[in-house]
Design an enzyme around this catalytic site. Structure first.
Site, PDB file in Angstrom:
ATOM      1  N   HIS A 272      -3.584  -5.187   0.713  1.00 55.04           N
ATOM      2  CA  HIS A 272      -3.260  -5.341   1.897  1.00 55.04           C
ATOM      3  C   HIS A 272      -3.158  -7.010   2.198  1.00 55.04           C
ATOM      4  O   HIS A 272      -4.108  -7.414   2.963  1.00 55.04           O
ATOM      5  CB  HIS A 272      -3.808  -4.870   2.851  1.00 55.04           C
TER       6      HIS A 272
ATOM      7  N   CYS B  54       0.816  -1.185  -0.049  1.00 59.05           N
ATOM      8  CA  CYS B  54       0.008   0.037   0.108  1.00 59.05           C
ATOM      9  C   CYS B  54       0.857   1.150   0.083  1.00 59.05           C
ATOM     10  O   CYS B  54       1.500   1.511  -1.051  1.00 59.05           O
ATOM     11  CB  CYS B  54      -1.033  -0.119   1.134  1.00 59.05           C
TER      12      CYS B  54
ATOM     13  N   GLU C 207      -1.610  -8.874   4.316  1.00 60.10           N
ATOM     14  CA  GLU C 207      -1.706  -8.991   5.777  1.00 60.10           C
ATOM     15  C   GLU C 207      -2.810  -8.894   6.374  1.00 60.10           C
ATOM     16  O   GLU C 207      -2.747  -9.200   7.606  1.00 60.10           O
ATOM     17  CB  GLU C 207      -0.608  -8.230   6.386  1.00 60.10           C
TER      18      GLU C 207
END
Length: 237
Positions: free
Chosen positions: A183, A96, A185
């Site tokens: 993202h 990002c 994660e």
């Protein structure tokens, strides 16, 4: 192998008691996948920088609520560090904001996207086989939360993932730097928590509604992508 996590942002205060910081999300998930990786976090927002890029074997830049065009002193120093990492040919991953500041540092352009916010689960077509283990023609679905995008890529970058909403969603630079706009994660639970927190106060009502619907209906490929990131950092070293 020591990976330096350059923390450009942190989980919102109201969620931090329930969820790890962004740096810890990566350290926990990547550490489980590749136990040989060790991690050191530098909170670059607080001017915590390595003495040189040689302090670690590889690097990862997290997301952030900040925007590259703010050009804050820590961002300019981070861009200098990106260029040093690139010159040393060390492995680097960016997510990002990390994706954006790497592009900016290496000659690309980042700006607020005229198409608005990208939130919820977004799907990207893999258009190139540049990344080992990410086959061309595959579709990757990942949590997203951004208003800015890379709008022009550096000369040494290749696009490997894109969508109609985000033309430069995944970039690879000479097989040493790997970046994603979205993202991997984030879990669906965390994405929902962000939507609950920001929702209609920050986002248009129709965007919020569509984002919630995507979280409910679209399966994500985040675990697979985190495996690729771990493998990339280990292999590129």
């Amino acid at each position: 192998m020591k990976i330096g996590i350059l923390a450009a942002g942190i989980t919102p205060d109201s969620l931090l008691s329930e969820y790890p910081s962004y740096a810890d999300m990566f350290a926990i998930q990547l550490g489980k996948i590749e136990p040989s990786l060790e991690f050191r976090t530098y909170d670059v927002r607080l001017d915590q920088f390595p003495e040189s890029a040689k302090e670690c074997d590889g690097w990862l830049i997290t997301g952030s609520r900040s925007n590259v065009d703010e050009a804050l002193p820590w961002m300019l120093q981070l861009a200098d560090l990106v260029r040093e990492i690139d010159q040393l040919k060390q492995p680097l991953a960016g997510i990002c904001f990390g994706h954006q500041i790497i592009a900016y540092a290496l000659g690309g352009h980042v700006e607020k996207f005229e198409g608005g916010w990208g939130v919820g689960i977004h799907s990207y077509a893999v258009t190139d086989d540049s990344v080992p283990g990410i086959p061309q023609g595959e579709t990757l679905s990942i949590c997203a939360f951004h208003q800015y995008q890379v709008t022009a890529i550096p000369a040494n970058a290749r696009v490997f993932a894109r969508s109609d909403f985000c033309e430069y969603a995944g970039l690879i630079y000479e097989d040493r730097i790997l970046t994603f706009q979205a993202h991997p994660e984030f879990s669906k639970v965390y994405e929902s928590a962000l939507l609950d927190l920001h929702g209609n106060a920050l986002l248009p009502e129709d965007v919020t509604k569509e984002a919630y619907q995507s979280v409910e209906s679209v399966a994500i490929d985040s675990p697979k992508i985190m495996v690729w990131i771990a493998s990339f950092l280990h292999r590129a070293s």
